[in-house]
Design a protein around this motif. Sequence first.
Motif, PDB file in Angstrom:
ATOM      1  N   ALA A 116      -5.802  -8.476 -10.599  1.00 62.22           N
ATOM      2  CA  ALA A 116      -5.393  -9.810 -11.042  1.00 62.22           C
ATOM      3  C   ALA A 116      -3.885 -10.008 -10.955  1.00 62.22           C
ATOM      4  CB  ALA A 116      -5.878 -10.049 -12.469  1.00 62.22           C
ATOM      5  N   GLU A 117      -3.102  -8.962 -11.217  1.00 68.62           N
ATOM      6  CA  GLU A 117      -1.649  -9.120 -11.149  1.00 68.62           C
ATOM      7  C   GLU A 117      -1.103  -8.884  -9.746  1.00 68.62           C
ATOM      8  OE1 GLU A 117       0.960  -6.561 -13.262  1.00 68.62           O
ATOM      9  OE2 GLU A 117       0.253  -4.733 -12.303  1.00 68.62           O
ATOM     10  N   ALA A 139      -5.010  -4.830  -3.834  1.00 64.45           N
ATOM     11  CA  ALA A 139      -5.890  -5.871  -3.312  1.00 64.45           C
ATOM     12  C   ALA A 139      -7.290  -5.720  -3.888  1.00 64.45           C
ATOM     13  CB  ALA A 139      -5.940  -5.797  -1.790  1.00 64.45           C
ATOM     14  N   GLY A 140      -8.004  -6.816  -3.936  1.00 65.11           N
ATOM     15  CA  GLY A 140      -9.362  -6.790  -4.438  1.00 65.11           C
ATOM     16  C   GLY A 140     -10.333  -6.218  -3.429  1.00 65.11           C
ATOM     17  N   PRO A 141     -11.529  -5.882  -3.870  1.00 64.02           N
ATOM     18  CA  PRO A 141     -12.547  -5.332  -2.961  1.00 64.02           C
ATOM     19  C   PRO A 141     -12.804  -6.262  -1.787  1.00 64.02           C
ATOM     20  CG  PRO A 141     -13.251  -5.159  -5.255  1.00 64.02           C
ATOM     21  CD  PRO A 141     -12.017  -6.005  -5.253  1.00 64.02           C
ATOM     22  N   GLY A 142     -12.838  -5.686  -0.591  1.00 66.87           N
ATOM     23  CA  GLY A 142     -13.126  -6.462   0.601  1.00 66.87           C
ATOM     24  C   GLY A 142     -11.945  -7.198   1.191  1.00 66.87           C
ATOM     25  N   THR A 143     -10.779  -7.154   0.522  1.00 66.29           N
ATOM     26  CA  THR A 143      -9.591  -7.830   1.042  1.00 66.29           C
ATOM     27  C   THR A 143      -8.968  -6.984   2.143  1.00 66.29           C
ATOM     28  OG1 THR A 143      -9.176  -8.801  -1.128  1.00 66.29           O
ATOM     29  CG2 THR A 143      -7.356  -8.816   0.447  1.00 66.29           C
ATOM     30  N   THR A 144      -8.771  -7.559   3.298  1.00 63.17           N
ATOM     31  CA  THR A 144      -8.274  -6.795   4.443  1.00 63.17           C
ATOM     32  C   THR A 144      -6.818  -7.082   4.783  1.00 63.17           C
ATOM     33  OG1 THR A 144      -9.106  -8.495   5.959  1.00 63.17           O
ATOM     34  CG2 THR A 144     -10.564  -6.636   5.464  1.00 63.17           C
ATOM     35  N   ALA A 185      -9.347   1.491  -0.938  1.00 58.82           N
ATOM     36  CA  ALA A 185      -9.257   1.368  -2.393  1.00 58.82           C
ATOM     37  C   ALA A 185      -8.386   0.194  -2.824  1.00 58.82           C
ATOM     38  CB  ALA A 185      -8.708   2.663  -2.987  1.00 58.82           C
ATOM     39  N   GLY A 186      -7.836  -0.543  -1.872  1.00 58.92           N
ATOM     40  CA  GLY A 186      -7.048  -1.720  -2.204  1.00 58.92           C
ATOM     41  C   GLY A 186      -5.550  -1.529  -2.150  1.00 58.92           C
ATOM     42  N   LEU A 187      -5.093  -0.334  -1.775  1.00 60.25           N
ATOM     43  CA  LEU A 187      -3.654  -0.118  -1.679  1.00 60.25           C
ATOM     44  C   LEU A 187      -3.089  -0.940  -0.525  1.00 60.25           C
ATOM     45  CD1 LEU A 187      -1.838   1.890  -3.425  1.00 60.25           C
ATOM     46  CD2 LEU A 187      -4.307   1.981  -3.730  1.00 60.25           C
TER      47      LEU A 187
END
Length: 524
Positions: free
Chosen positions: A58-59, A63-68, A107-109
Amino acid sequence: MGGSGETADGLGRRAFLGLAAGAVLGAAGCAPCPGSAGSPRPGTGILPAATAAAAFVAEGAVAGPGTTGPHTIGTLLSAPHFFVAHRGSGDNWPEHTMRAYRQSADAGLKAIEVSVSATADGVLVCHHDLTTARLTGAGLTIAASSAASLARLRNDARPWLGPATPLEPIPLLTEVLDAFAASHVIFLEDKQGTNAERILALLENYPDARQHIVWKQPASSAGHAQASADGYTTWGYVTRADYPRLAALAPLVDLLGIHHTAPEDRILELVDSGKPVIAWEVRRRSEHLRLRELGVRGFICSNIRHVLHQESPRAEDLFAEGLRGAGDLPWKADGGWDEQPAFTGGALRLSNREHAGYLLGSMAGAVDAADWELAFELRWPDGPPPAGASGGAGLAFGQPTDASYRRDPGPAAPGYELDVGADGRITLSRRDPGAATAVELAAGNSPAPAPGEWLAFVVSVAPRSLTVHRLEGGTPRWSLSTDDARYGGGWFSLLKNYDAGPPVEFRRVHLRAAAGSERCANVG
């Protein structure tokens, strides 16, 4: 224990309650539990994993799941706080491997950290050390070796992550750039310090490199000026030797870096420069929170699965699987791979040269109940420590954070310590903030263990009491209790409480909710 009221086993009735074989804990009509009056124990303070993980998304820290993506330097720095995968998060996957980089990205890094050296034939490879000895077992110097000779090697992180960890090849820089230069931020360091022209020339093959590549080196490195002149963002990190001249170094780079163990005044001096400060290498949630409170914005993290709450806590240890759980850390995690205990026969072996602790952070918060139990077994496979040793082995529990812990004289994190001596004596103590010594709550004797004998224990934590059982044949046989309810933190560590001496092994560590409400044993 001396004095009246002892059983035939030397167990005092007041604190060390002898339980007959087959006794049923929590049976109807038992005597009132010790210390049932007073304030109940505080909760663990550990947020549910999904809730905490969602807060980082949220902050914008990850990145959120699935964000590329694509994730650029601009979008990374636009968030109030952000994370970079240190060597690809080497506490979770074999460091500086394509597997680690990919897993971190998945993992969203938004950013990864990559170290680069050139081989004798000019090929740029990703490897932290200037030799391959630590990671591959083959003592080759990268600058004196061909790319073909390195291609035959495999990074072996089993001493650090556990024997079930797969071997991985050493990646080429071109492999990493092809995979991530257009989608993620790469903190790229010329480890040899002699390859700036070669690296910068290679980056020209990637059209958006200046939006994605951060040039990383010591703040005093001359390479920053060359990278900056080519239009790249620069991150300069400082070490202890640089502390007297931080004011002179800060203007030389765009972003500033400092180790997480640096004194607060040095961290604050960099923060006060107004430039984003990024600290490395963050392994613990407590480290992240301390740095964040000091104004640090970026965290080069080697344990993202733990720090970012990306795994739900486990109720059982991973020893038999031969893998170190996310959040499981040796006392000196920054001290090198020799600090990691060995996995052997479904057990974890602590054989440190000094007394030590081993955090089981992967299990913290696994049970959400007012009454819960922590079961474990320990043994000395080669015989117990000698008479006169400073302590035996056991665990610390009830700590409020995942900070490094071992049994030491002087101030320690608040909570409890359970020590099992080589003579079978069991001692339960409390550590208070700022106190130089522990407060003994209860102690008593049980039979001394034979060499190699597994001793089974259950620690029962209730809202207004603590009870420790040593089991025989799966049944509580010797127990001690206290009405202390001061601490309820959800963190615990396995302890080896003596220097040198024989190794101690632990197995079958298990958290569970108690079968009934607050319970105690009948006093015979």
